[in-house]
Design a protein around this motif. Structure first.
Motif, mmCIF file in Angstrom:
data_model
loop_
_atom_site.group_PDB
_atom_site.id
_atom_site.type_symbol
_atom_site.label_atom_id
_atom_site.label_comp_id
_atom_site.label_asym_id
_atom_site.label_seq_id
_atom_site.Cartn_x
_atom_site.Cartn_y
_atom_site.Cartn_z
ATOM 1 N N PRO A 1 17.969 -10.890 -7.924
ATOM 2 C CA PRO A 1 18.827 -11.794 -8.907
ATOM 3 C C PRO A 1 18.267 -11.848 -10.189
ATOM 4 O O PRO A 1 17.063 -12.212 -10.254
ATOM 5 N N LYS B 1 31.926 -19.241 -17.224
ATOM 6 C CA LYS B 1 32.482 -18.136 -17.065
ATOM 7 C C LYS B 1 31.925 -16.956 -17.664
ATOM 8 O O LYS B 1 31.467 -15.820 -17.030
ATOM 9 N N GLN C 1 28.772 -16.188 -15.588
ATOM 10 C CA GLN C 1 29.136 -15.386 -14.194
ATOM 11 C C GLN C 1 29.066 -13.946 -14.868
ATOM 12 O O GLN C 1 28.819 -13.198 -14.163
ATOM 13 N N GLU C 2 29.938 -13.782 -15.892
ATOM 14 C CA GLU C 2 30.025 -12.129 -16.366
ATOM 15 C C GLU C 2 28.775 -11.872 -16.681
ATOM 16 O O GLU C 2 28.657 -10.547 -16.468
ATOM 17 N N ILE D 1 25.922 -12.577 -15.197
ATOM 18 C CA ILE D 1 25.341 -12.221 -13.715
ATOM 19 C C ILE D 1 26.178 -10.919 -13.343
ATOM 20 O O ILE D 1 25.318 -9.869 -12.616
ATOM 21 N N MET D 2 27.309 -10.604 -13.374
ATOM 22 C CA MET D 2 27.979 -9.361 -12.739
ATOM 23 C C MET D 2 27.365 -8.059 -13.627
ATOM 24 O O MET D 2 27.352 -7.166 -12.959
ATOM 25 N N ASP D 3 27.535 -8.283 -14.883
ATOM 26 C CA ASP D 3 27.063 -6.881 -15.586
ATOM 27 C C ASP D 3 25.408 -6.722 -15.307
ATOM 28 O O ASP D 3 25.214 -5.648 -15.239
ATOM 29 N N TYR D 4 24.699 -7.664 -15.039
ATOM 30 C CA TYR D 4 23.353 -7.439 -14.749
ATOM 31 C C TYR D 4 23.100 -6.699 -13.400
ATOM 32 O O TYR D 4 22.610 -5.693 -13.012
ATOM 33 N N GLU D 5 24.042 -7.244 -12.501
ATOM 34 C CA GLU D 5 23.683 -6.645 -11.045
ATOM 35 C C GLU D 5 24.507 -5.077 -11.107
ATOM 36 O O GLU D 5 23.903 -4.298 -10.543
ATOM 37 N N THR D 6 25.546 -4.999 -11.782
ATOM 38 C CA THR D 6 26.139 -3.732 -11.907
ATOM 39 C C THR D 6 25.082 -2.627 -12.459
ATOM 40 O O THR D 6 24.977 -1.439 -12.072
ATOM 41 N N SER D 7 24.575 -3.131 -13.751
ATOM 42 C CA SER D 7 23.649 -2.244 -14.298
ATOM 43 C C SER D 7 22.397 -2.025 -13.294
ATOM 44 O O SER D 7 21.836 -0.866 -13.210
ATOM 45 N N ARG E 1 22.422 -1.805 -10.131
ATOM 46 C CA ARG E 1 22.748 -0.759 -9.125
ATOM 47 C C ARG E 1 22.901 0.573 -9.783
ATOM 48 O O ARG E 1 22.573 1.491 -9.020
#
Length: 563
Positions: free
Chosen positions: A169, A198, A201-202, A204-210, A212
């Protein structure tokens, strides 16, 4: 020894097939000799049988010596002489211990010559065994093909497994560092905290997507097969615009760094002491204190200009008597120039002047920003409250002060703050008796930003008073623009009864009563509008017109009484 010539000396003819070569060798071995030898016959037969079972073409190494017994299998032949073995020969194991031949090959065992068995019979028997082995070889089941793996399913399964792997994370301190880069003014106001959450959170989602996507691209290579045409990974996020990570700037960066180290003297202990003095003096200090401006009663624009000018003068005197004196005292010490070469003294003092200028400019800039922030359209609780009046002067309704005067008065405060601290000498000129001053002028972009922001805010906040004024003009403007005067003159020129005069007079008295019932003071977010002067003027005009009509009636009645 021509008759005992071995099989090793027979060379295959060009183009002979293995069966032809085998038959020729066996027939040659069966020819009568002048002095037949049983061992030689057995050697020739053993070699022939070995030749048959191996496919022919080469002489096995075991055929170099005469044999007593010979064993031929799918891998070659071995043999020993009767009654023992010579050097390099190993005895055969007993029949029960011998390994069975593998596959469909058959072992051919040639024993010693038996009485009554002819060489031709032995040849026929060997050929029969050879033909049987060849037939079994060609009728053997083909080797099953290697099963093909389902490449599409395999790739999708592996991709799914890779994407399910845990991702480290994003560190919390990274998110906090991002928030610190956001100006504090943007973090205040309604719903700003929810918006910041917000956005985090966006991120964090972009980081995890990148992460993966990177794992999939690093571990797997997509095969070029059918069924995966639409299996395309979305492109990774682009780098922020304006950032250049190429290497051409490296040389100029190194040169600039070396120039900074040689000219700015940023690591000198005196510079650190100067920074500490500036932080202690200016971190919580402003040229003008606007914190209680809204808490006061509505202020007149001219009074505010006077108060701001006085505060700027007092702040400048305070800075010169405290901070500036400490700075001069710091550079009068012997340790102030330790480690500075004589040819770099001017450069050192230039660095000091630049640092002092930046500190004072920052103080002025923060003061201007605090003042502009008071007019934030999203938070009108801090907007200063200005006095304005609606007046009636020479039959003309207007604001006092006018919109233009109010706007200029507000912009005057920004200019007055920018004019503060403009005549402070540099340390070098103060010590050497010069007249050079520090460059403390506010940057043009700061002044331009403050001017445009304040103009827009003033125009927006004056919309309410303007509409209220237009309502006065629409309802009662005819009392002062000559319309009422023209109506009275037409009415007097015509013949009217007493009742018509009375109704016309009542109309003016009704307007007078209505005007006097309007509120005296009207409050808006930035304006406290006093309407008393305009009310009295309009009511007076209505009363004047009513009295004029009454005088006309009295005069008419007097004339009738005289008659």
């Amino acid at each position: 020894m021509a008759g005992s010539r071995s099989l090793a000396g027979a060379r295959p003819l060009l183009g002979d097939s293995p069966p032809a070569r085998c038959k020729r060798i066996l027939l040659r071995a069966a020819e009568p000799r002048q002095q037949p030898r049983c061992r030689q016959d057995h050697s020739l037969l053993s070699a022939a049988c070995c030749f048959i079972s191996t496919g022919g073409g080469q002489r096995p190494p075991c055929c170099t010596k005469p044999w007593g017994k010979a064993a031929v299998d799918a891998r070659g032949c071995r043999g020993v002489r009767n009654g023992g073995g010579g050097p390099g020969a190993s005895p055969l194991p007993p029949p029960a211990a011998r390994p069975r031949p593998h596959g469909n090959h058959r072992a051919v065992v040639v024993s010693r010559h038996r009485p009554g068995q002819r060489p031709r019979e032995r040849i026929d028997r060997a050929l029969k065994v050879y033909h049987v082995s060849i037939e079994e070889k060609y009728h053997r089941d083909p080797v099953p093909p290697i099963p093909e793996l389902p490449s599409t399913t395999n790739y999708l399964f592996m991709k799914k497994c890779v994407r399910r792997n845990p991702v480290v994370p994003i560190q919390q301190q990274w998110l906090m560092s991002m928030l610190k880069l956001v100006p504090q003014s943007l973090m205040e106001g309604k719903d700003r905290q929810l918006l910041a959450e917000k956005l985090l959170q966006e991120i964090i989602m972009d980081y995890e997507t990148s992460m993966r996507r990177y794992m999939v691209r690093s571990v797997l290579i997509k095969p070029d097969i059918e069924g995966l045409e639409d299996e395309e990974e979305a492109p990774l996020a682009l780098l922020p615009l304006g950032l250049d990570f190429s290497r051409p700037w490296h040389n100029s960066f190194v040169q600039a760094k070396n120039k900074i180290l040689s000219n700015l003297h940023i690591l000198h202990p005196t510079m650190k002491a100067l920074l500490d003095l500036g932080y202690a003096a200016f971190s919580t200090f402003l040229i003008v204190d606007f914190s209680s401006l809204r808490l006061k009663e509505p202020v007149d624009c001219q009074s505010l200009k006077t108060d701001v000018s006085l505060s700027c003068s007092k702040a400048e005197e305070k800075i010169l008597s405290t901070w500036y004196q400490k700075v001069i005292s710091l550079f009068t010490q012997k340790e102030a120039l330790n480690g500075v070469k004589l040819d770099r003294v001017d450069s050192f003092y230039n660095c000091v002047a630049t640092l002092m200028s930046n500190q004072l400019k920052e103080l002025l800039r923060r003061t201007v920003e605090v003042f502009v922030k008071l007019f934030d359209p999203e938070d009108r609780n801090c907007v200063p409250l200005f006095k304005m009046e609606l007046t009636l002067d020479e039959k003309k309704m207007e604001f006092y002060p006018s919109f233009q005067d109010l706007e200029e008065g507000i912009l005057f405060i920004v200019n007055r703050i920018g004019q503060t601290l403009q005549n402070i000498q540099t340390v070098h000129s103060c010590l050497m008796g010069g007249t050079t001053t520090l460059d403390t002028e506010l940057p043009n972009h700061v002044i331009g930003w403050a001017t445009s922001t304040l103009k827009k805010s003033v125009r927006d906040n004056l919309e309410g008073p303007k509409e209220y004024f237009e309502n006065y003009v629409e309802r009662y403007g005819w009392l002062v623009d000559g319309t009422a005067q023209a109506r009275i003159e037409r009415f007097e020129a015509e013949e009217h009864s007493f009742d018509e005069y009375t109704a016309f007079i009542d109309e003016f008295f009704t307007h007078k009563k209505e005007i006097l019932s309007l509120p005296q003071v009207v409050h808006f977010p930035m304006i406290c509008l006093n309407c008393e002067d305009l009310k009295q003027g309009l009511a007076s005009n209505a009363n004047t017109f009513a009295e004029r009509l009454m005088d006309r009636i009295v005069a008419s009645h007097r004339e009738e009484n005289k008659k």
